[in-house]
Design an enzyme around this catalytic site. Sequence first.
Site, PDB file in Angstrom:
ATOM      1  N   MET A  30       0.883  -1.455   0.051  1.00 53.62           N
ATOM      2  CA  MET A  30      -0.138  -0.077  -0.105  1.00 53.62           C
ATOM      3  C   MET A  30       0.802   1.444   0.112  1.00 53.62           C
ATOM      4  O   MET A  30       0.394   2.187   0.256  1.00 53.62           O
ATOM      5  CB  MET A  30      -0.810   0.018   1.300  1.00 53.62           C
ATOM      6  CG  MET A  30      -1.921  -1.215   0.999  1.00 53.62           C
ATOM      7  SD  MET A  30      -3.334  -0.927   1.974  1.00 53.62           S
ATOM      8  CE  MET A  30      -2.695  -0.791   3.747  1.00 53.62           C
ATOM      9  N   HIS A  34       8.939   1.077   3.445  1.00 51.42           N
ATOM     10  CA  HIS A  34      10.060   1.183   4.386  1.00 51.42           C
ATOM     11  C   HIS A  34      10.913  -0.027   4.231  1.00 51.42           C
ATOM     12  O   HIS A  34      10.860  -0.941   3.356  1.00 51.42           O
ATOM     13  CB  HIS A  34       9.679   1.217   5.797  1.00 51.42           C
ATOM     14  CG  HIS A  34       8.338   0.155   6.247  1.00 51.42           C
ATOM     15  ND1 HIS A  34       8.575  -1.133   6.045  1.00 51.42           N
ATOM     16  CD2 HIS A  34       7.059   0.209   6.324  1.00 51.42           C
ATOM     17  CE1 HIS A  34       7.684  -1.889   6.434  1.00 51.42           C
ATOM     18  NE2 HIS A  34       6.517  -0.892   6.444  1.00 51.42           N
ATOM     19  N   GLU A  35      11.906  -0.224   4.984  1.00 49.14           N
ATOM     20  CA  GLU A  35      12.930  -1.308   5.094  1.00 49.14           C
ATOM     21  C   GLU A  35      12.215  -2.713   5.123  1.00 49.14           C
ATOM     22  O   GLU A  35      12.637  -3.567   4.258  1.00 49.14           O
ATOM     23  CB  GLU A  35      13.972  -1.148   6.002  1.00 49.14           C
ATOM     24  CG  GLU A  35      14.822  -0.111   5.926  1.00 49.14           C
ATOM     25  CD  GLU A  35      15.743  -0.248   4.719  1.00 49.14           C
ATOM     26  OE1 GLU A  35      16.138  -1.265   4.227  1.00 49.14           O
ATOM     27  OE2 GLU A  35      16.197   0.803   4.085  1.00 49.14           O
ATOM     28  N   GLY A  36      11.052  -3.094   5.736  1.00 52.83           N
ATOM     29  CA  GLY A  36      10.352  -3.915   5.420  1.00 52.83           C
ATOM     30  C   GLY A  36       9.988  -4.434   4.093  1.00 52.83           C
ATOM     31  O   GLY A  36      10.103  -5.697   3.462  1.00 52.83           O
ATOM     32  N   HIS A  37       9.091  -3.370   3.500  1.00 51.52           N
ATOM     33  CA  HIS A  37       8.963  -3.635   1.967  1.00 51.52           C
ATOM     34  C   HIS A  37      10.011  -3.666   1.090  1.00 51.52           C
ATOM     35  O   HIS A  37      10.296  -4.782   0.271  1.00 51.52           O
ATOM     36  CB  HIS A  37       8.207  -2.279   1.578  1.00 51.52           C
ATOM     37  CG  HIS A  37       6.915  -1.831   2.127  1.00 51.52           C
ATOM     38  ND1 HIS A  37       6.803  -0.759   2.963  1.00 51.52           N
ATOM     39  CD2 HIS A  37       5.702  -2.725   2.268  1.00 51.52           C
ATOM     40  CE1 HIS A  37       5.552  -0.595   3.318  1.00 51.52           C
ATOM     41  NE2 HIS A  37       4.908  -1.692   2.995  1.00 51.52           N
ATOM     42  N   GLY A 147       4.981 -10.324   3.733  1.00 54.76           N
ATOM     43  CA  GLY A 147       5.831 -10.083   5.056  1.00 54.76           C
ATOM     44  C   GLY A 147       5.031 -10.851   6.212  1.00 54.76           C
ATOM     45  O   GLY A 147       3.762 -11.088   6.298  1.00 54.76           O
ATOM     46  N   ASP A 150       2.212  -9.503   8.775  1.00 57.63           N
ATOM     47  CA  ASP A 150       0.961  -9.587   8.679  1.00 57.63           C
ATOM     48  C   ASP A 150       0.717 -11.379   8.464  1.00 57.63           C
ATOM     49  O   ASP A 150       0.255 -11.681   7.214  1.00 57.63           O
ATOM     50  CB  ASP A 150       0.393  -8.856   7.604  1.00 57.63           C
ATOM     51  CG  ASP A 150       0.521  -7.371   7.627  1.00 57.63           C
ATOM     52  OD1 ASP A 150      -0.041  -6.660   8.384  1.00 57.63           O
ATOM     53  OD2 ASP A 150       1.636  -7.002   7.200  1.00 57.63           O
ATOM     54  N   GLN A 153      -2.744 -12.561   7.500  1.00 63.21           N
ATOM     55  CA  GLN A 153      -3.037 -12.246   5.898  1.00 63.21           C
ATOM     56  C   GLN A 153      -2.299 -13.232   5.034  1.00 63.21           C
ATOM     57  O   GLN A 153      -2.910 -13.542   3.988  1.00 63.21           O
ATOM     58  CB  GLN A 153      -2.150 -10.760   5.580  1.00 63.21           C
ATOM     59  CG  GLN A 153      -2.359 -10.312   4.355  1.00 63.21           C
ATOM     60  CD  GLN A 153      -2.025  -9.018   4.093  1.00 63.21           C
ATOM     61  OE1 GLN A 153      -2.816  -8.047   4.095  1.00 63.21           O
ATOM     62  NE2 GLN A 153      -0.730  -8.861   3.892  1.00 63.21           N
ATOM     63  N   ARG A 187       2.213   2.778   9.061  1.00 64.51           N
ATOM     64  CA  ARG A 187       1.196   3.417  10.169  1.00 64.51           C
ATOM     65  C   ARG A 187       2.104   3.874  11.392  1.00 64.51           C
ATOM     66  O   ARG A 187       1.587   4.856  11.982  1.00 64.51           O
ATOM     67  CB  ARG A 187       0.099   2.389  10.652  1.00 64.51           C
ATOM     68  CG  ARG A 187      -1.020   2.067   9.442  1.00 64.51           C
ATOM     69  CD  ARG A 187      -2.098   1.472  10.161  1.00 64.51           C
ATOM     70  NE  ARG A 187      -3.364   1.667   9.109  1.00 64.51           N
ATOM     71  CZ  ARG A 187      -3.804   0.596   8.411  1.00 64.51           C
ATOM     72  NH1 ARG A 187      -3.127  -0.751   8.351  1.00 64.51           N
ATOM     73  NH2 ARG A 187      -4.684   0.470   7.518  1.00 64.51           N
TER      74      ARG A 187
HETATM   75  P1  AMP Z   1       1.516  -2.802   3.414  1.00 63.58           P
HETATM   76  O1  AMP Z   1       2.027  -1.810   2.527  1.00 63.58           O
HETATM   77  O2  AMP Z   1       1.290  -2.560   4.918  1.00 63.58           O
HETATM   78  O3  AMP Z   1       0.168  -3.579   3.096  1.00 63.58           O
HETATM   79  O4  AMP Z   1       2.546  -4.161   3.405  1.00 63.58           O
HETATM   80  C1  AMP Z   1       2.884  -4.581   2.281  1.00 63.58           C
HETATM   81  C2  AMP Z   1       3.597  -6.031   2.414  1.00 63.58           C
HETATM   82  O5  AMP Z   1       4.992  -5.531   3.274  1.00 63.58           O
HETATM   83  C3  AMP Z   1       2.840  -7.085   3.091  1.00 63.58           C
HETATM   84  O6  AMP Z   1       3.146  -8.220   2.762  1.00 63.58           O
HETATM   85  C4  AMP Z   1       3.174  -6.683   4.586  1.00 63.58           C
HETATM   86  O7  AMP Z   1       3.442  -7.822   5.471  1.00 63.58           O
HETATM   87  C5  AMP Z   1       4.816  -6.445   4.256  1.00 63.58           C
HETATM   88  N1  AMP Z   1       5.388  -5.864   5.619  1.00 63.58           N
HETATM   89  C6  AMP Z   1       4.973  -4.771   6.138  1.00 63.58           C
HETATM   90  N2  AMP Z   1       5.736  -4.238   7.103  1.00 63.58           N
HETATM   91  C7  AMP Z   1       6.733  -5.264   7.314  1.00 63.58           C
HETATM   92  C8  AMP Z   1       7.933  -5.419   7.992  1.00 63.58           C
HETATM   93  N3  AMP Z   1       8.005  -4.575   8.958  1.00 63.58           N
HETATM   94  N4  AMP Z   1       8.811  -6.396   7.907  1.00 63.58           N
HETATM   95  C9  AMP Z   1       8.492  -7.238   6.825  1.00 63.58           C
HETATM   96  N5  AMP Z   1       7.413  -7.340   5.818  1.00 63.58           N
HETATM   97  C10 AMP Z   1       6.566  -6.047   6.173  1.00 63.58           C
END
Ligand code: AMP
Length: 278
Positions: A30, A34-37, A147, A150, A153, A187
Amino acid sequence: MLIVRDAAALAAAVSAWRDAGDRVAVVPTMGYLHEGHLALVARARELAQRVIATIFVNPTQFAPHEDLGRYPRDEAGDVAKLETAGCDLLFAPPVEVMYPPGFATRIAMGGPAEGLEGTHRPQMFAGVALVCSRIFGLTRADVAVFGEKDWQQVMVVRRVVEDLAIPVAIETVPTVRAVDGLALSSRNAYLDPEARVKAAAMYAALTQAAERLKAGATSAEACGEAEERLREAGFRQVDYVALRSAREFSELGRLDEPARVLGAAWLGQVRLIDNLPV
Ligand code: AMP
């Protein structure tokens, strides 16, 4: 990096890659990356020759009272990050491309969509299932990367892909955290400095619950203590702390198989979720 906003241009790019024999990976997001994405993009690059990231703040997974209208956005920043990460194509469609006039399909999700997030955000997984199915259809990706942040999910997406026989493999990446343990999340931008400090208690509480479970505590004991710890740390409402089977996502009374401990709680107006393997 190609930036594409319509289905025909996406199909043309993907067809050219597939004709050349390249595997295609997709990373649905969405935005407000960040570093997770970016860890998901890095994993996608290991799995396929071509990587697509999608940015779409999906209205069907938000309830009317939720943060759809104020969800953080920074497409220019996201483009720079994706280019550095080696993404080949950004698919960032407007709502009318994802849900064109006449769009009428809905998905009702049972199984792993029930309980926890499904209880507190009843609209969410139907919307996630719908948008992911459409992303898989539009991108024709061989593999999609999600990730563990979630976790529920991921369980839902795996179920949808299997039930609807969608030819995409689902891969996951461990949660990327800040130094104090807070799971990175778009968020987190909603947290003021004081709340940001308190937010680390989510990771601490889940870590402690995991330790207690490993030492033989029941799920009720360990999760109850974690909920108490969150309240003491300043969370105003704890939606749940729970132990679930990592494979089936069923409720567990104690730790007798690989599991996840999951939590969701409110710091002021900000809702945080997290989970750990145990
Ligand atoms: P979102 O943009 O929040 O919908 O997340 C997009 C994807 O990034 C989803 O598969 C999330 O699980 C993953 N994601 C979000 N935050 C993290 C994180 N801190 N570490 C790893 N993956 C993440």
